[in-house]
Design a protein around this motif. Structure first.
Motif, short mmCIF file in Angstrom:
data_model
loop_
_atom_site.label_atom_id
_atom_site.label_comp_id
_atom_site.label_asym_id
_atom_site.label_seq_id
_atom_site.Cartn_x
_atom_site.Cartn_y
_atom_site.Cartn_z
N ASP A 308 25.44 47.11 -4.47
CA ASP A 308 25.46 46.55 -4.42
C ASP A 308 24.05 46.08 -4.64
OD1 ASP A 308 25.08 46.08 -1.74
OD2 ASP A 308 26.77 45.70 -1.18
N GLY A 309 24.02 44.57 -5.12
CA GLY A 309 22.76 44.09 -4.53
C GLY A 309 21.72 44.29 -3.40
N LYS A 310 22.03 44.08 -2.37
CA LYS A 310 21.41 44.14 -1.12
C LYS A 310 21.08 45.67 -0.74
CE LYS A 310 22.54 43.29 3.61
NZ LYS A 310 23.19 43.54 5.15
N ALA A 311 21.99 46.27 -1.11
CA ALA A 311 21.55 47.51 -1.22
C ALA A 311 20.55 48.25 -2.41
CB ALA A 311 22.27 48.72 -1.90
N ALA A 312 20.13 47.75 -3.68
CA ALA A 312 19.15 48.01 -4.47
C ALA A 312 18.43 46.51 -4.16
CB ALA A 312 19.86 47.07 -5.93
N VAL A 313 17.96 45.97 -3.60
CA VAL A 313 16.77 45.93 -3.16
C VAL A 313 15.98 46.20 -2.76
CG1 VAL A 313 16.16 43.50 -2.26
CG2 VAL A 313 17.97 42.88 -3.97
N GLN A 314 16.60 46.47 -1.09
CA GLN A 314 16.56 48.01 -0.56
C GLN A 314 15.72 49.00 -1.41
OE1 GLN A 314 19.01 49.11 2.58
NE2 GLN A 314 19.33 46.93 3.54
N VAL A 315 16.48 49.42 -2.03
CA VAL A 315 15.18 50.58 -3.31
C VAL A 315 14.45 50.37 -3.75
CG1 VAL A 315 16.52 52.04 -4.87
CG2 VAL A 315 17.96 51.75 -3.03
N ALA A 316 14.39 49.48 -4.96
CA ALA A 316 13.43 48.21 -5.35
C ALA A 316 11.86 47.98 -4.41
CB ALA A 316 14.18 47.09 -6.53
N ASP A 317 12.92 47.76 -3.17
CA ASP A 317 10.92 47.51 -2.46
C ASP A 317 10.34 48.86 -2.03
OD1 ASP A 317 9.60 45.17 -1.95
OD2 ASP A 317 10.51 45.91 0.11
N ARG A 318 11.13 49.77 -2.01
CA ARG A 318 10.81 51.10 -1.29
C ARG A 318 10.17 51.52 -2.67
NH1 ARG A 318 15.97 54.36 0.57
NH2 ARG A 318 16.08 55.31 -1.40
N PHE A 319 11.08 51.34 -3.29
CA PHE A 319 9.47 52.22 -4.28
C PHE A 319 8.21 51.52 -4.62
CE2 PHE A 319 8.44 51.05 -8.89
CZ PHE A 319 7.78 52.21 -9.45
N ARG A 320 8.40 50.61 -4.89
CA ARG A 320 7.60 49.09 -4.63
C ARG A 320 6.20 49.50 -3.54
NH1 ARG A 320 5.04 45.33 -2.62
NH2 ARG A 320 6.76 45.15 -0.61
N ARG A 321 6.64 49.62 -2.25
CA ARG A 321 5.73 49.81 -1.32
C ARG A 321 5.10 51.39 -1.56
NH1 ARG A 321 9.39 50.26 2.92
NH2 ARG A 321 10.71 48.89 2.37
N ALA A 322 6.30 52.26 -2.22
CA ALA A 322 5.88 54.10 -2.10
C ALA A 322 4.26 53.76 -3.21
CB ALA A 322 7.08 54.39 -2.52
N LEU A 323 4.90 53.13 -4.42
CA LEU A 323 3.78 53.32 -5.39
C LEU A 323 2.65 52.30 -4.98
CD1 LEU A 323 3.57 53.40 -8.05
CD2 LEU A 323 4.26 51.38 -9.01
N GLN A 324 2.35 51.36 -4.37
CA GLN A 324 1.62 50.62 -3.57
C GLN A 324 0.48 51.74 -2.62
OE1 GLN A 324 2.17 47.50 -1.38
NE2 GLN A 324 0.43 46.63 -1.73
N ALA A 325 1.81 52.55 -2.13
CA ALA A 325 0.77 53.39 -1.05
C ALA A 325 -0.08 55.17 -1.88
CB ALA A 325 1.65 53.25 0.07
N LYS A 326 0.63 54.58 -2.56
CA LYS A 326 0.19 55.85 -3.48
C LYS A 326 -1.67 56.34 -3.65
CE LYS A 326 2.62 59.79 -5.99
NZ LYS A 326 4.22 59.93 -6.30
N GLN A 327 -1.87 57.30 -3.72
CA GLN A 327 -3.45 57.62 -3.76
C GLN A 327 -2.62 58.26 -5.04
OE1 GLN A 327 -6.23 56.37 -1.67
NE2 GLN A 327 -4.54 55.24 -1.89
N ILE A 328 -3.57 57.86 -6.42
CA ILE A 328 -3.08 58.22 -7.47
C ILE A 328 -4.64 59.00 -8.11
CG2 ILE A 328 -2.76 58.48 -10.29
CD1 ILE A 328 -0.96 55.83 -9.09
N ALA A 329 -5.00 60.53 -8.02
CA ALA A 329 -5.67 61.34 -7.93
C ALA A 329 -6.36 61.35 -9.82
CB ALA A 329 -6.06 62.88 -7.85
#
Ligand SMILES: Nc1nc2c(ncn2[C@@H]2O[C@H](COP(=O)(O)OP(=O)(O)OP(=O)(O)O)[C@@H](O)[C@H]2O)c(=O)[nH]1
Length: 387
Positions: A308-329
């Motif tokens: 559902d929408g609530k769970a999907a937002v959590q997943v999408a935001d988890r991805f967004r934060r993980a990408l922002q935190a990722k150090q790309i060599a």
């Protein structure tokens, strides 16, 4: 058993992927083995049937035993000669091996009868195996030589210059003759074993190639996730399933922020690294049952069935934060980080016709996320059916 499987696999690989020298060696190891087994079997049969040899010519057996043992030794020597041949492109060695194979078999066929089942199996099986392994020119030249030798034998037999199937004395009793039976079984068995081995390896390779082709046609070569075609097929399937089960389905479209600047500042190769990193982060963030693929240049689509929408937002935001935190060599040693804007939408589908609209609403939400300042998840609410 494990060791045997390993040897068979090794032989199969060499038979297909080795040079013609290695292929010839494999064949000769197999023939050396077959003729050695045949010699042992023949000797045992001769011993067992010593007192009842009415239908056989013992001198013929002795000759056959000699030929078989010499052949086995000859095959082994040829195999070892192959080890000393440095050049994988050596042309005479495979040809000598093929002609040797033809001559040895022609002589054995003469002894067991040129008009027998064994001859039929050998003539049908050997060229097929040969054409799979070697090239056409090599096989046709040795096949015609073999047929010519058999024809000469047949003419001489017709002219009564040669005896037909010399090991069988009483031709009427052929089918009750144990030595004839063993000879036939060994001869037919060796060809059948080779046919099964090569047939099995051919089918396995064919299946492997098919899997490779399927993988290449459904996978994005850069990020190793589904390409757009595969993604849309999977999306349709999941959308239909959700419509049938009346379950919610969520999707989110991901677009990397200011990606053009990454390419411009660090080069296209670095841009590729960033794309791979984003795809990896998506895979790491989503569940096994979720689907993800490359939708366009720097756009990805994630499909979350039964979400559902609530769970999907959590997943999408988890991805967004993980990408922002990722150090790309990057290839040049520099380390960067990137962000992404995400447009998310959830529906309980009613009919397949709604799929385009569903996607369009997620795209609109993505546009909104970009417009609102990027690096955020925007949910499609207006003009859309939300869960
Ligand atoms: N390195 C690399 N770049 C790609 C690939 N596919 C697309 N791009 C680049 O992605 C960039 C997309 O740029 P734009 O559509 O202008 O968007 P943006 O710079 O990401 O800006 P916003 O989306 O508005 O945040 C272009 O420079 C494309 O060349 C790819 O496979 N590899």
């Amino acid at each position: 058993m494990h060791q045997i499987t390993k040897i068979v696999r090794h032989l199969s690989t060499k038979i297909f992927e080795g040079s013609y020298v290695e292929k010839s060696q494999c064949i000769f190891v197999l023939i050396a083995l077959a003729t050695a087994c045949f010699s042992i079997l023949l000797s045992c049969t001769l011993l067992i049937t010593d007192s009842n040899t009415g239908s056989m010519d013992r001198q013929g057996y002795q000759e056959l035993l000699e030929i078989s043992s010499i052949s086995s030794l000859y095959c082994l020597i040829l195999f070892m000669v192959g080890n000393y041949i440095r050049s994988a492109n050596n042309r005479w060695y495979p040809q000598v091996c093929l002609y040797s194979y033809v001559i040895v078999n022609a002589i054995i066929l003469f002894y067991i009868g040129v008009f027998s089942i064994g001859t039929g199996i050998a003539l049908a099986g050997a060229p097929i195996i040969g054409l799979i392994i070697f090239n056409r020119r090599m096989i046709f030249s040795s096949l015609f030589s073999g047929l010519f030798i058999l024809l000469v034998f047949s003419v001489f037999i017709q002219m009564k210059q040669l005896d037909y199937a010399p090991i069988v004395m009483d031709k009427e009793l052929t089918y009750h003759d144990p030595v004839w039976l063993v000879t036939m079984m060994a001869f037919v068995g060796a060809h059948l074993a080779l046919l099964v081995l090569v047939g099995n390896a051919s089918i396995s390779r064919w299946k492997k190639r098919e899997a490779e082709v399927t993988f290449l046609s459904t996978t994005d070569p850069l990020t190793q996730i589904s390409n757009r075609r595969q993604l849309m097929d999977l999306f349709k399937m999941e959308y239909l399933r959700a419509a049938r089960s009346k379950q919610p389905i969520s999707i989110f479209l991901v677009d990397l922020d200011h990606f053009k600047q990454v390419n411009d500042a660090y080069g296209h190769q670095s841009g590729d690294e960033a794309l791979k990193s984003a795809a990896d982060t998506l895979k790491e963030t989503l569940r096994e049952t979720d689907l993800v693929g490359r939708y366009g240049g720097e756009e990805f689509l994630a499909i979350l069935p039964n979400t559902d929408g609530k769970a999907a937002v959590q997943v999408a935001d988890r991805f967004r934060r993980a990408l922002q935190a990722k150090q790309i060599a990057l290839p040049d040693g520099q380390v960067i980080s990137i962000t992404a804007s995400i447009g998310l939408h959830t529906v309980v589908p009613e009919h397949i016709g709604g799929l385009e609209h569903f996607l369009a609403e997620a795209d609109k939400a993505l546009y909104q996320a970009k417009h609102n300042g990027r690096n955020q998840v925007t949910i499609a609410l207006r003009n859309a059916q939300a869960v």
